[in-house]
Motif scaffolding. Structure first.
Motif, mmCIF file in Angstrom:
data_model
loop_
_atom_site.group_PDB
_atom_site.id
_atom_site.type_symbol
_atom_site.label_atom_id
_atom_site.label_comp_id
_atom_site.label_asym_id
_atom_site.label_seq_id
_atom_site.Cartn_x
_atom_site.Cartn_y
_atom_site.Cartn_z
ATOM 1 N N ALA A 1 0.744 -1.304 0.136
ATOM 2 C CA ALA A 1 0.002 -0.087 -0.018
ATOM 3 C C ALA A 1 1.042 1.243 -0.072
ATOM 4 O O ALA A 1 1.805 1.261 0.559
ATOM 5 N N THR A 2 0.244 2.355 -0.736
ATOM 6 C CA THR A 2 1.234 3.836 -0.952
ATOM 7 C C THR A 2 0.373 4.550 -0.289
ATOM 8 O O THR A 2 -0.960 4.533 -0.400
ATOM 9 N N LEU B 1 4.808 7.258 -0.913
ATOM 10 C CA LEU B 1 5.560 6.560 0.093
ATOM 11 C C LEU B 1 4.880 5.266 0.214
ATOM 12 O O LEU B 1 3.574 5.372 0.341
ATOM 13 N N GLN B 2 5.748 4.406 0.870
ATOM 14 C CA GLN B 2 5.150 3.121 1.470
ATOM 15 C C GLN B 2 4.288 3.438 2.467
ATOM 16 O O GLN B 2 4.568 4.265 3.530
ATOM 17 N N ASP B 3 3.164 2.773 2.804
ATOM 18 C CA ASP B 3 2.293 2.904 4.247
ATOM 19 C C ASP B 3 2.735 2.190 5.100
ATOM 20 O O ASP B 3 2.324 0.871 5.304
ATOM 21 N N THR B 4 3.587 2.577 6.039
ATOM 22 C CA THR B 4 4.395 1.993 7.221
ATOM 23 C C THR B 4 3.969 2.612 8.238
ATOM 24 O O THR B 4 3.728 3.932 8.065
ATOM 25 N N VAL C 1 -2.356 14.405 2.613
ATOM 26 C CA VAL C 1 -2.131 13.101 1.919
ATOM 27 C C VAL C 1 -3.416 13.087 0.877
ATOM 28 O O VAL C 1 -4.622 13.350 1.183
ATOM 29 N N LEU C 2 -2.850 12.596 -0.246
ATOM 30 C CA LEU C 2 -3.790 12.713 -1.695
ATOM 31 C C LEU C 2 -4.148 11.365 -1.716
ATOM 32 O O LEU C 2 -3.733 10.152 -1.346
#
Length: 61
Positions: free
Chosen positions: A6-7, A41-44, A60-61
């Protein structure tokens, strides 16, 4: 089969000039330089924490 990570798309919408030094460093750590620049960016948990820290500067788009 590779799993899809997920990004999040993050956009710098306010200038970090005049903010705390660690907030400016967080914006740079997210890879954002110029106003209205966008990074995917990676969703971490680490990235989410950085976004929460400077939520008044980014969207956040």
């Amino acid at each position: 089969m590779a799993t899809q990570q997920a990004t999040l798309k993050v956009q710098l919408v306010r200038s970090p000039i005049g903010t705390k030094a660690d907030h400016r460093a967080t914006v740079r750590g997210l890879g954002l330089r110029k106003l209205n620049s966008v990074r995917e960016l990676q969703d971490t948990p680490a990235v989410r924490g950085m976004i929460n820290k400077v939520d008044y500067l980014v969207r956040v788009l």
